[in-house]
Design a protein around this motif. Structure first.
Motif, short mmCIF file in Angstrom:
data_model
loop_
_atom_site.label_atom_id
_atom_site.label_comp_id
_atom_site.label_asym_id
_atom_site.label_seq_id
_atom_site.Cartn_x
_atom_site.Cartn_y
_atom_site.Cartn_z
N TYR A 17 0.84 -1.20 0.00
CA TYR A 17 0.00 0.00 0.00
C TYR A 17 0.88 1.24 0.00
CZ TYR A 17 -3.85 -3.03 1.52
OH TYR A 17 -4.80 -4.01 1.61
N LEU A 18 0.23 2.37 -0.22
CA LEU A 18 0.89 3.66 -0.09
C LEU A 18 0.45 4.27 1.23
CD1 LEU A 18 2.64 5.84 -1.51
CD2 LEU A 18 0.50 6.87 -2.26
N LEU A 19 1.39 4.62 2.07
CA LEU A 19 1.10 5.33 3.31
C LEU A 19 1.40 6.79 3.01
CD1 LEU A 19 0.50 5.48 6.36
CD2 LEU A 19 2.93 5.05 6.74
N ASP A 22 -1.31 13.83 4.49
CA ASP A 22 -1.56 15.15 3.93
C ASP A 22 -2.86 15.67 4.54
OD1 ASP A 22 -3.47 13.59 2.63
OD2 ASP A 22 -2.48 13.69 0.69
N ASN A 23 -3.36 16.78 4.02
CA ASN A 23 -4.60 17.34 4.55
C ASN A 23 -5.81 16.45 4.27
OD1 ASN A 23 -3.51 19.63 5.79
ND2 ASN A 23 -3.39 20.68 3.84
N ILE A 24 -5.74 15.63 3.23
CA ILE A 24 -6.80 14.66 2.98
C ILE A 24 -6.88 13.70 4.17
CG2 ILE A 24 -7.54 12.71 1.54
CD1 ILE A 24 -6.18 14.14 -0.85
N SER A 25 -5.74 13.27 4.68
CA SER A 25 -5.69 12.35 5.82
C SER A 25 -6.39 12.96 7.03
CB SER A 25 -4.25 12.01 6.20
OG SER A 25 -3.55 11.50 5.10
N ILE A 26 -6.14 14.23 7.28
CA ILE A 26 -6.75 14.90 8.43
C ILE A 26 -8.26 14.97 8.26
CG2 ILE A 26 -6.90 17.07 9.71
CD1 ILE A 26 -3.91 17.49 8.97
N THR A 57 -5.91 4.18 9.13
CA THR A 57 -7.08 4.11 8.24
C THR A 57 -7.24 5.39 7.44
OG1 THR A 57 -8.61 4.88 9.95
CG2 THR A 57 -8.32 2.48 9.73
N ALA A 58 -6.78 6.50 7.99
CA ALA A 58 -6.89 7.78 7.29
C ALA A 58 -5.71 8.06 6.36
CB ALA A 58 -7.03 8.92 8.30
N CYS A 59 -4.67 7.25 6.47
CA CYS A 59 -3.45 7.50 5.68
C CYS A 59 -3.13 6.43 4.64
CB CYS A 59 -2.25 7.63 6.62
SG CYS A 59 -2.32 9.05 7.74
N ILE A 60 -3.61 5.21 4.82
CA ILE A 60 -3.29 4.11 3.89
C ILE A 60 -4.14 4.25 2.64
CG2 ILE A 60 -3.37 1.61 3.54
CD1 ILE A 60 -1.17 2.35 5.43
N ARG A 61 -3.49 4.12 1.47
CA ARG A 61 -4.17 4.22 0.18
C ARG A 61 -3.71 3.10 -0.74
NH1 ARG A 61 -3.65 10.49 0.19
NH2 ARG A 61 -4.04 10.81 2.39
N GLU A 62 -4.53 2.78 -1.72
CA GLU A 62 -4.11 1.84 -2.76
C GLU A 62 -3.01 2.51 -3.57
OE1 GLU A 62 -5.07 -1.20 -3.13
OE2 GLU A 62 -6.98 -1.34 -2.08
N LEU A 63 -2.07 1.74 -4.07
CA LEU A 63 -0.96 2.30 -4.86
C LEU A 63 -1.46 3.03 -6.10
CD1 LEU A 63 1.66 -0.59 -4.69
CD2 LEU A 63 1.78 1.64 -3.54
N PRO A 69 -7.80 7.74 0.76
CA PRO A 69 -7.49 6.79 1.84
C PRO A 69 -8.53 5.67 1.91
CG PRO A 69 -7.34 9.06 2.60
CD PRO A 69 -7.98 9.10 1.25
N LEU A 70 -8.10 4.50 2.35
CA LEU A 70 -9.00 3.36 2.43
C LEU A 70 -10.02 3.50 3.56
CD1 LEU A 70 -6.56 0.39 1.82
CD2 LEU A 70 -8.31 1.27 0.29
#
Length: 191
Positions: A17-19, A22-26, A57-63, A69-70
């Motif tokens: 995964y991509l960790l 950024d502001n999206i995570s927040i 959960t707020a930072c992990i994304r599919e590559l 975020p997932l």
């Protein structure tokens, strides 16, 4: 060191995964948990397992989809221990690196103090307004940047404007004195 989105690849279970922080995570964190980001951020420093998983959960994304975020889907795909072992320390370090540090400098920080509101939480609305409207940056750049980058940009803007205001005030004062036929008198104290 880059002030933009912090990202690295992590393996959870048998998937990569991509960790990314950024502001999206927040925004996703606040939407998922309804908690103050900054209050629960302090739990990361204490290596609180629940806080680490929530931030993950707020930072992990599919590559192949780095801007989404997932969220809770991560919990549906992996057990909690796999998440902690796969990215626990990376989550803590990445969030810490992405937030502005308190400065020892005495610069006008009145606007960066506005980055936080009740309960010292990050005010994404105010930050987005300032970054996109005043600094005329793109919304995409705002959402894929860290609070550290946004804060640095606002501080630079304020320092430049403060210097310009002081120079303008000094020039106006000298012009007024000149029009009145006077000169500015400066006294030196001698020891």
């Amino acid at each position: 060191m880059s002030l933009g989105r912090k990202e690295t690849k992590v393996v959870i279970g048998d998937r990569e995964y991509l960790l990314a922080f950024d502001n999206i995570s927040i925004r996703v964190y606040k939407e998922l948990y309804g908690l103050s980001f900054m209050q629960t951020f302090n739990l990361l420093g204490e290596w609180d397992d629940a806080a680490i998983i929530n931030f993950a959960t707020a930072c992990i994304r599919e590559l192949d989809n780095p801007d989404v975020p997932l969220g809770i889907e991560l919990l549906n795909q992996h057990d909690l221990l796999s998440i902690l072992l796969g990215c626990g320390s990376e989550v803590v370090n990445m969030v810490l690196e992405g937030l502005p540090q308190k400065s020892e400098k005495k610069v006008d920080t009145s606007s960066t103090e506005d980055l936080t509101k009740e309960a010292d939480d990050i005010d994404l609305d105010w930050m987005e307004y300032f970054y996109c409207t005043i600094l005329k940056r793109s919304e995409y750049d705002f959402w894929t940047s860290t609070p550290k980058k946004i804060s640095a940009q606002i501080d630079i803007y304020n320092k430049i404007n403060l210097d310009q205001q002081e120079a303008r005030k000094k020039a106006e004062e000298e012009l007024k004195l000149k029009q009145e036929g006077r000169r500015k008198t400066t006294f030196k104290v001698l020891d």
